[in-house]
Motif scaffolding. Sequence first.
Motif, PDB file in Angstrom:
ATOM      1  N   LEU A  30       0.817  -1.205   0.000  1.00 10.14           N
ATOM      2  CA  LEU A  30       0.000   0.000   0.000  1.00 10.14           C
ATOM      3  C   LEU A  30       0.856   1.263   0.000  1.00 10.14           C
ATOM      4  CD1 LEU A  30      -2.815   1.230   0.136  1.00 10.14           C
ATOM      5  CD2 LEU A  30      -2.743   0.979   2.631  1.00 10.14           C
ATOM      6  N   GLY A  31       1.924   1.298   0.795  1.00 13.57           N
ATOM      7  CA  GLY A  31       2.787   2.476   0.846  1.00 13.57           C
ATOM      8  C   GLY A  31       3.471   2.747  -0.484  1.00 13.57           C
ATOM      9  N   THR A  32       3.940   1.698  -1.149  1.00 16.54           N
ATOM     10  CA  THR A  32       4.599   1.858  -2.450  1.00 16.54           C
ATOM     11  C   THR A  32       3.619   2.364  -3.494  1.00 16.54           C
ATOM     12  OG1 THR A  32       6.182   0.096  -1.952  1.00 16.54           O
ATOM     13  CG2 THR A  32       5.853   0.656  -4.269  1.00 16.54           C
ATOM     14  N   ALA A  33       2.429   1.768  -3.550  1.00 17.72           N
ATOM     15  CA  ALA A  33       1.422   2.196  -4.520  1.00 17.72           C
ATOM     16  C   ALA A  33       1.013   3.646  -4.286  1.00 17.72           C
ATOM     17  CB  ALA A  33       0.203   1.276  -4.442  1.00 17.72           C
ATOM     18  N   SER A  34       0.840   4.039  -3.021  1.00 25.13           N
ATOM     19  CA  SER A  34       0.446   5.422  -2.716  1.00 25.13           C
ATOM     20  C   SER A  34       1.539   6.404  -3.093  1.00 25.13           C
ATOM     21  CB  SER A  34       0.108   5.554  -1.232  1.00 25.13           C
ATOM     22  OG  SER A  34      -1.053   4.812  -0.913  1.00 25.13           O
ATOM     23  N   ALA A  35       2.798   6.025  -2.852  1.00 29.41           N
ATOM     24  CA  ALA A  35       3.908   6.922  -3.206  1.00 29.41           C
ATOM     25  C   ALA A  35       3.984   7.107  -4.721  1.00 29.41           C
ATOM     26  CB  ALA A  35       5.211   6.368  -2.660  1.00 29.41           C
ATOM     27  N   LEU A  36       3.809   6.026  -5.484  1.00 28.70           N
ATOM     28  CA  LEU A  36       3.835   6.148  -6.942  1.00 28.70           C
ATOM     29  C   LEU A  36       2.637   6.958  -7.439  1.00 28.70           C
ATOM     30  CD1 LEU A  36       4.897   2.515  -7.924  1.00 28.70           C
ATOM     31  CD2 LEU A  36       6.309   4.575  -8.002  1.00 28.70           C
ATOM     32  N   GLU A  37       1.477   6.748  -6.853  1.00 32.73           N
ATOM     33  CA  GLU A  37       0.294   7.504  -7.268  1.00 32.73           C
ATOM     34  C   GLU A  37       0.461   8.987  -6.967  1.00 32.73           C
ATOM     35  OE1 GLU A  37      -4.537   7.340  -6.511  1.00 32.73           O
ATOM     36  OE2 GLU A  37      -3.135   7.266  -4.844  1.00 32.73           O
ATOM     37  N   PHE A  38       1.193   9.292  -5.906  1.00 34.34           N
ATOM     38  CA  PHE A  38       1.378  10.686  -5.509  1.00 34.34           C
ATOM     39  C   PHE A  38       2.197  11.478  -6.524  1.00 34.34           C
ATOM     40  CE2 PHE A  38       3.378  14.100  -2.999  1.00 34.34           C
ATOM     41  CZ  PHE A  38       2.220  14.716  -2.552  1.00 34.34           C
ATOM     42  N   LEU A  39       2.833  10.793  -7.461  1.00 27.10           N
ATOM     43  CA  LEU A  39       3.559  11.508  -8.503  1.00 27.10           C
ATOM     44  C   LEU A  39       2.620  12.375  -9.333  1.00 27.10           C
ATOM     45  CD1 LEU A  39       6.009   8.724  -9.762  1.00 27.10           C
ATOM     46  CD2 LEU A  39       6.461  10.591  -8.147  1.00 27.10           C
ATOM     47  N   GLY A  40       1.323  12.050  -9.357  1.00 24.46           N
ATOM     48  CA  GLY A  40       0.355  12.857 -10.104  1.00 24.46           C
ATOM     49  C   GLY A  40       0.230  14.259  -9.543  1.00 24.46           C
ATOM     50  N   PRO A  41      -0.190  14.401  -8.270  1.00 17.91           N
ATOM     51  CA  PRO A  41      -0.262  15.751  -7.703  1.00 17.91           C
ATOM     52  C   PRO A  41       1.100  16.428  -7.611  1.00 17.91           C
ATOM     53  CG  PRO A  41      -0.753  14.071  -6.056  1.00 17.91           C
ATOM     54  CD  PRO A  41      -0.756  13.389  -7.369  1.00 17.91           C
ATOM     55  N   LEU A  42       2.162  15.635  -7.450  1.00 23.12           N
ATOM     56  CA  LEU A  42       3.497  16.227  -7.430  1.00 23.12           C
ATOM     57  C   LEU A  42       3.806  16.897  -8.768  1.00 23.12           C
ATOM     58  CD1 LEU A  42       6.268  16.658  -6.137  1.00 23.12           C
ATOM     59  CD2 LEU A  42       6.907  14.373  -6.891  1.00 23.12           C
ATOM     60  N   THR A  43       3.411  16.244  -9.853  1.00 26.74           N
ATOM     61  CA  THR A  43       3.635  16.831 -11.180  1.00 26.74           C
ATOM     62  C   THR A  43       2.877  18.146 -11.336  1.00 26.74           C
ATOM     63  OG1 THR A  43       3.947  14.637 -12.156  1.00 26.74           O
ATOM     64  CG2 THR A  43       3.410  16.432 -13.665  1.00 26.74           C
TER      65      THR A  43
END
Length: 331
Positions: free
Chosen positions: A105-118
């Motif tokens: 879950l932590g890995t998936a959330s961190a990768l998904e967070f690249l969207g708002p980071l962009t």
Amino acid sequence: MYVLKSVNAVPIPQRSRARTGTLMAVGSMTCVQLGLALSVHLFGQVGPLGAAWLRLAWAGLLLAAWVRPRPWRFPRRALLAAIMLGAVTAGVTMLFMAAVARLPLGTASALEFLGPLTVAVARSRGGRLLLWPALAAIGVLLLTRPWQGGADLAGIACALGAAGCWACYILLTQAVGDELSGLQGLAVSLPVAAAVTTLVAGPAVIPVLTPQLILAGLGLALLLPVVPFSLEMYALRRLSTAAFGTLMSLEPAIALIAGVVLLHQRPGAWSLAGVAFVVAAGIGAERTGARPAGTGLDRDQPAPDLYRPVLVPARQRRPMPPSGQPGLCDH
């Protein structure tokens, strides 16, 4: 003869508003991660897409019944944005559920967070523009560890697809929020998301539904997305975009904790370091990428002139007429 006096109550302290907004944002993130972690337990019965469908179907019904939107009264641009927002919400939900089925879950959330980071990086100004993507890239490498050759490429692809949908979700949410007040836009977008997921996952899930699964879907819909989406909307009315984004940057860390506590996932040192880099990049990018004040309806900026007992945000008040001319009251 009675004289009605105008009494101005004490202004709501900015610190109190900020504290309330912070609690709402943290509560939203906690609900999101609880809902995601508990959804994993349904994968064996209805699969990742079925779990996404259960949540969104109930959420669409609940919001439509509660808010009772009148989309035929929306401006055409706002209605189109709300429909597109619903499609994107379905995409981010289904893709992320598929990612969680394959990744911690932590890995998936961190990768998904690249969207708002962009999105935040695109708004950044100054010489540190490339620092945050560099930190995020280091975090992604530490999370996926491609040099070990054991990364789940399908899970990574789903998480990155969810990141792209989340970036679109942010932009569309902002567009809807600039046109519609309250939860009107959300009450249209979530039923649209439910319809999209029904087309994708409904035929395979509906035949295997049981009363227990239906009730579980109702509870999950409250945890995610009904309560957190509503909390986020109200938090943005008390916090600036920079403060809100900084708080939301902590979500990968909260996801890591939820994975440990609820799913018994034990992250290694590489994963911990990767999440730390992504969180640091998110905090930095959000602090330098806030939306300029006065944009749209400025729904995310705290209004300094809110008074009790009737709380009417300054952005919703009509301009005062020139002295001596009658004005219109807001309702």
